[in-house]
Design a protein around this motif. Structure first.
Motif, PDB file in Angstrom:
ATOM      1  N   UNK A  11       1.458  -5.662   8.134  1.00  0.00           N
ATOM      2  CA  UNK A  11       0.076  -5.222   8.290  1.00  0.00           C
ATOM      3  C   UNK A  11      -0.924  -6.147   7.604  1.00  0.00           C
ATOM      4  N   UNK A  12      -0.450  -7.044   6.753  1.00  0.00           N
ATOM      5  CA  UNK A  12      -1.373  -7.926   6.052  1.00  0.00           C
ATOM      6  C   UNK A  12      -2.154  -8.835   6.999  1.00  0.00           C
ATOM      7  N   UNK A  13      -1.663  -8.972   8.217  1.00  0.00           N
ATOM      8  CA  UNK A  13      -2.388  -9.807   9.184  1.00  0.00           C
ATOM      9  C   UNK A  13      -3.758  -9.220   9.523  1.00  0.00           C
ATOM     10  N   UNK A  14      -3.979  -7.949   9.220  1.00  0.00           N
ATOM     11  CA  UNK A  14      -5.280  -7.335   9.502  1.00  0.00           C
ATOM     12  C   UNK A  14      -6.371  -7.915   8.622  1.00  0.00           C
ATOM     13  N   UNK A  15      -5.989  -8.344   7.402  1.00  0.00           N
ATOM     14  CA  UNK A  15      -6.985  -8.892   6.499  1.00  0.00           C
ATOM     15  C   UNK A  15      -7.490 -10.206   7.062  1.00  0.00           C
ATOM     16  N   UNK A  16      -8.798 -10.367   7.085  1.00  0.00           N
ATOM     17  CA  UNK A  16      -9.406 -11.539   7.689  1.00  0.00           C
ATOM     18  C   UNK A  16      -9.948 -11.239   9.070  1.00  0.00           C
ATOM     19  N   UNK A  17      -9.597 -10.082   9.620  1.00  0.00           N
ATOM     20  CA  UNK A  17     -10.111  -9.667  10.926  1.00  0.00           C
ATOM     21  C   UNK A  17     -11.108  -8.521  10.772  1.00  0.00           C
ATOM     22  N   UNK A  18     -11.636  -8.341   9.557  1.00  0.00           N
ATOM     23  CA  UNK A  18     -12.557  -7.255   9.227  1.00  0.00           C
ATOM     24  C   UNK A  18     -11.914  -5.898   9.498  1.00  0.00           C
ATOM     25  N   UNK A  19     -10.593  -5.839   9.357  1.00  0.00           N
ATOM     26  CA  UNK A  19      -9.865  -4.601   9.536  1.00  0.00           C
ATOM     27  C   UNK A  19      -9.017  -4.309   8.305  1.00  0.00           C
ATOM     28  N   UNK A  20      -8.593  -3.075   8.176  1.00  0.00           N
ATOM     29  CA  UNK A  20      -7.746  -2.674   7.067  1.00  0.00           C
ATOM     30  C   UNK A  20      -6.943  -1.458   7.481  1.00  0.00           C
ATOM     31  N   UNK A  21      -5.949  -1.130   6.660  1.00  0.00           N
ATOM     32  CA  UNK A  21      -5.241   0.112   6.844  1.00  0.00           C
ATOM     33  C   UNK A  21      -5.287   0.903   5.551  1.00  0.00           C
ATOM     34  N   UNK A  22      -5.516   2.194   5.682  1.00  0.00           N
ATOM     35  CA  UNK A  22      -5.680   3.078   4.547  1.00  0.00           C
ATOM     36  C   UNK A  22      -4.483   4.002   4.409  1.00  0.00           C
ATOM     37  N   UNK A  23      -3.964   4.098   3.195  1.00  0.00           N
ATOM     38  CA  UNK A  23      -2.953   5.096   2.873  1.00  0.00           C
ATOM     39  C   UNK A  23      -3.690   6.339   2.391  1.00  0.00           C
TER      40      UNK A  23
END
Length: 318
Positions: A11-23
């Motif tokens: 999921x770290x690929x989301x960083x840099x795409x103005x996206x994130x994942x929340x726990x």
């Protein structure tokens, strides 16, 4: 639980795409809280806690985690929620890494992981005051119901347990450079008021003036406003420090937007973040930051500012 967390690395690929994942998780109340998955190493059931007499009231104890002793912090009490009359029905420990340290946070029930965009993450409302423990809020759908999710300012929580020293060592100072800094301005962009204060308290010792913005969107609007007014952005400020993770626009997108605008593309930008060093070094190269440093290191902050000042002095000599 292991299945829930098993794909975090991907999921770290989301960083840099103005996206994130929340726990998302509970703290024994109806409220839903969240942490960025990228800061989470693992979620475990509560192991044996070894008490430390005389320790901070928010510190529940120490556990053995993968051969090392790490502290476990009661997140509910840390954010000043009323104490529970009894223990959590379901208790877990989130193992996290912030500012080059590993710690656990005692929480209640784990909910799920949600993929979202930083553009959907908003700063806390202005009427929340200064004593809250949130960096951001968002609204997410859960079983057809829209609920408020509160994203915790972990840096503030940690700063109230661990004293952060903002003093600068004499070895870090280059007087031939620092003498030119008085009155110069530095833009600091971070959603954590604690992180902004740490930078401010460090750099004002050099005579620098600090301009603060809470997220990348606000910072970009300010820079564009100066450019629209015909101002030279690199004359207005010496440089910019930016966090990576922020509501509305993250530091990577902010840097990319600055580099894409000819009116400000030469601005010196340092990424100052608690995220993984090796990953950020790759991201720095990708988006075009000048430096990357991990929080919180006063001498390194000074080193970055001095590097920029030396560069500017050389330009002026030509």
């Amino acid at each position: 639980m292991s299945k829930l967390m098993s794909s975090i690395d991907q999921r770290t690929q989301l960083v840099g795409e103005n996206r994130l994942e929340l726990l998302m998780f509970k703290l024994g109340s109806r409220h839903t809280f969240a942490l960025n998955v990228f800061k989470v190493r693992e979620v475990i059931t509560v192991p044996t806690l070894n008490q430390l007499p005389g320790s901070h009231t928010n510190l529940k104890g120490v556990i053995n985690y993968r051969g090392k002793s790490i502290p476990v912090i009661d997140l509910r009490s840390s954010i000043k929620m009323n104490p529970l009359n009894e223990v959590y029905d379901v208790a877990n420990v989130i193992i996290t890494e912030y500012n080059r340290s590993v710690q656990g946070f005692l929480i209640g029930q784990i909910m799920n992981i949600v993929n979202t965009s930083w553009s959907d993450i908003q700063p806390p409302p202005t009427n929340a005051g200064k004593n809250h423990y949130l960096t951001a809020i968002t609204h997410l759908e859960n079983d057809g119901i829209t609920e408020l999710v509160e994203i915790i300012d972990v840096e503030k929580v940690l700063s109230e347990i661990v004293d952060y020293d903002t003093s600068i060592s004499e070895e870090a100072l280059d007087d031939s450079v620092t003498q030119h800094m008085s009155g110069r301005k530095v833009l600091v962009v971070d959603d954590s008021s604690t992180a902004r204060r740490q930078i401010r308290d460090t750099l004002t010792q050099l005579g620098l003036e600090i301009i603060e913005e809470k997220n990348g969107k606000r910072a970009l609007n300010l820079l564009r406003q100066w450019a629209d007014e015909g101002k030279d952005v690199t004359e207005e400020i010496l440089m910019m420090f930016t966090d990576a993770e922020m509501p509305e626009m993250d530091g990577y997108r902010l840097t990319a937007e600055v580099r894409g605008d000819a009116r400000m593309s030469s601005l010196f930008i340092a990424l100052n973040t608690s995220l993984s060093g090796s990953f950020n070094e790759a991201m720095v190269e990708k988006v075009g930051c000048n430096r990357f440093i991990s929080k919180f290191q006063p001498d390194l902050l000074v080193d970055v500012v001095q590097e920029r000042m030396r560069e500017l002095l050389k330009q002026q000599e030509k």
